[in-house]
Design a protein around this motif. Structure first.
Motif, mmCIF file in Angstrom:
data_model
loop_
_atom_site.group_PDB
_atom_site.id
_atom_site.type_symbol
_atom_site.label_atom_id
_atom_site.label_comp_id
_atom_site.label_asym_id
_atom_site.label_seq_id
_atom_site.Cartn_x
_atom_site.Cartn_y
_atom_site.Cartn_z
ATOM 1 N N UNK A 1 5.023 11.797 -14.734
ATOM 2 C CA UNK A 1 5.729 11.554 -13.739
ATOM 3 C C UNK A 1 4.207 12.588 -12.302
ATOM 4 N N UNK A 2 4.512 13.524 -11.816
ATOM 5 C CA UNK A 2 3.783 14.000 -11.150
ATOM 6 C C UNK A 2 2.112 13.005 -10.582
ATOM 7 N N UNK A 3 1.772 13.266 -12.011
ATOM 8 C CA UNK A 3 0.291 12.496 -12.042
ATOM 9 C C UNK A 3 0.408 10.580 -11.523
ATOM 10 N N UNK A 4 1.198 9.968 -11.362
ATOM 11 C CA UNK A 4 1.512 8.935 -11.381
ATOM 12 C C UNK A 4 1.940 8.639 -9.762
ATOM 13 N N UNK A 5 2.706 9.312 -9.573
ATOM 14 C CA UNK A 5 3.432 10.124 -7.824
ATOM 15 C C UNK A 5 2.444 9.735 -6.964
ATOM 16 N N UNK A 6 1.016 10.816 -7.307
ATOM 17 C CA UNK A 6 0.420 11.153 -6.962
ATOM 18 C C UNK A 6 -0.805 10.086 -6.418
ATOM 19 N N UNK A 7 -0.919 9.287 -7.871
ATOM 20 C CA UNK A 7 -1.595 8.373 -7.925
ATOM 21 C C UNK A 7 -1.270 7.346 -6.908
ATOM 22 N N UNK A 8 -0.213 6.633 -6.413
ATOM 23 C CA UNK A 8 0.286 6.129 -5.803
ATOM 24 C C UNK A 8 0.835 6.206 -4.317
ATOM 25 N N UNK A 9 -0.195 7.211 -4.934
ATOM 26 C CA UNK A 9 -0.154 7.690 -2.699
ATOM 27 C C UNK A 9 -1.836 7.743 -2.033
ATOM 28 N N UNK A 10 -2.945 6.841 -2.884
ATOM 29 C CA UNK A 10 -3.998 6.883 -3.196
ATOM 30 C C UNK A 10 -4.085 5.220 -1.696
ATOM 31 N N UNK A 11 -5.353 6.045 -0.917
ATOM 32 C CA UNK A 11 -5.430 4.732 -0.217
ATOM 33 C C UNK A 11 -5.403 3.385 -0.697
ATOM 34 N N UNK A 12 -4.731 2.720 0.234
ATOM 35 C CA UNK A 12 -4.908 1.089 -0.614
ATOM 36 C C UNK A 12 -6.108 0.211 -1.048
ATOM 37 N N UNK A 13 -7.339 0.566 -0.069
ATOM 38 C CA UNK A 13 -8.560 0.303 -0.604
ATOM 39 C C UNK A 13 -8.953 0.621 -1.832
ATOM 40 N N UNK A 14 -8.470 2.370 -2.239
ATOM 41 C CA UNK A 14 -8.514 2.620 -3.811
ATOM 42 C C UNK A 14 -8.009 1.342 -4.603
ATOM 43 N N UNK A 15 -6.360 1.199 -4.449
ATOM 44 C CA UNK A 15 -6.225 -0.200 -5.744
ATOM 45 C C UNK A 15 -7.362 -0.969 -5.319
ATOM 46 N N UNK A 16 -7.594 -1.491 -4.595
ATOM 47 C CA UNK A 16 -8.203 -3.050 -4.135
ATOM 48 C C UNK A 16 -9.731 -2.549 -4.387
ATOM 49 N N UNK A 17 -10.480 -1.767 -5.272
ATOM 50 C CA UNK A 17 -11.627 -1.103 -5.659
ATOM 51 C C UNK A 17 -11.114 -1.386 -6.331
ATOM 52 N N UNK A 18 -11.066 -0.751 -7.332
ATOM 53 C CA UNK A 18 -10.108 -0.085 -8.437
ATOM 54 C C UNK A 18 -10.144 -1.720 -9.230
ATOM 55 N N UNK A 19 -9.339 -3.250 -8.477
ATOM 56 C CA UNK A 19 -9.497 -3.660 -8.979
ATOM 57 C C UNK A 19 -10.260 -4.687 -9.752
ATOM 58 N N UNK A 20 -11.291 -4.673 -8.470
ATOM 59 C CA UNK A 20 -12.332 -5.009 -8.563
ATOM 60 C C UNK A 20 -13.501 -4.800 -9.637
ATOM 61 N N UNK A 21 -13.362 -3.473 -9.591
ATOM 62 C CA UNK A 21 -14.941 -3.130 -10.624
ATOM 63 C C UNK A 21 -13.876 -3.628 -11.622
ATOM 64 N N UNK A 22 -12.456 -3.192 -12.115
ATOM 65 C CA UNK A 22 -11.709 -3.507 -13.465
ATOM 66 C C UNK A 22 -12.705 -5.344 -13.600
ATOM 67 N N UNK A 23 -12.169 -6.281 -13.304
ATOM 68 C CA UNK A 23 -12.802 -7.665 -12.653
ATOM 69 C C UNK A 23 -14.371 -7.656 -13.219
ATOM 70 N N UNK A 24 -15.142 -7.185 -12.250
ATOM 71 C CA UNK A 24 -16.385 -7.021 -12.290
ATOM 72 C C UNK A 24 -17.192 -6.367 -13.676
#
Length: 203
Positions: free
Chosen positions: A12-35
């Motif tokens: 739960x701690x890891x998930x909460x910390x992960x959700x606090x990462x910058x928005x740009x990082x989520x976009x990057x990870x989504x596009x990395x997953x696509x490619x």
């Protein structure tokens, strides 16, 4: 019971910390997953690395790429969000996101996704390992690097070069030229060639 409760708290701690990462990082990870998924499909249709690819699935590759930067929860925000070039010391600090990334990424998985944990772990842990052995955290080279991590390395690098506003004006031509130049150096040369075909077909 206490041991399981403690483990649930860690997740739960890891998930909460992960959700606090910058928005740009989520976009990057989504596009990395696509490619990464596009490259994996191309790899399967080309029947390259058949034995290694048989042990993977597109969902495992998608999840691994989606959480490949989960270890960045360990990097101080002032380094993670810094616009100016990083110092050598700051670069060394960022390396911990791969060194511990595998274990953190696995903690992000839901119970029904645990069957993909080996792939997810490898992609988070080894996506900065380079074909010539100059990467980190373990200095693996060539086929020592798991196939899924070699896929992620290319997808991750391409998206950073194209979509990072401070990186050569986000040029696809520049990104493709860099991947071609570094085939056999940073990138698996066979995968790099396949990926460039994917980008050409996408255009």
């Amino acid at each position: 019971m206490m041991q399981r409760l403690k483990q649930n708290n860690v997740q739960e701690i890891f998930k909460r910390l992960y959700l606090n990462l910058p928005k740009e990082l989520y976009i990057h990870q989504g596009l990395t997953a696509k490619y990464a998924c596009v490259l994996f499909v191309k790899l399967c249709s080309a029947r390259m690395y058949v034995q290694e690819a048989r042990e993977l699935s597109i969902e495992a590759v998608r999840l691994g790429a989606l959480y490949h930067d989960a270890g960045k929860i360990l990097i101080p925000g002032e380094i993670l969000c810094k616009k100016a070039p990083l110092t050598q010391k700051e670069w060394s600090i960022t390396h911990c996101h791969a060194e511990y990334g595998g274990d953190i990424a696995v903690c992000m998985l839901k119970e029904d996704q645990k069957k993909y944990e080996n792939t997810v772990w490898a992609m988070a842990e080894y996506h900065h390992e380079f074909w010539d052995g100059s990467g980190y955290p373990d200095g693996l080279c060539r086929e020592e690097i798991p196939l899924e991590a070699r896929i992620c390395c290319i997808a991750d690098s391409y998206d950073k070069m194209v979509n990072d506003a401070g990186n050569h004006n986000g040029s696809k031509e520049y990104a493709c030229a860099e991947i071609a130049k570094n085939a056999g150096v940073r990138f698996d040369p066979l995968l790099a060639g396949l990926f460039l075909e994917c980008i050409k077909e996408e255009s």
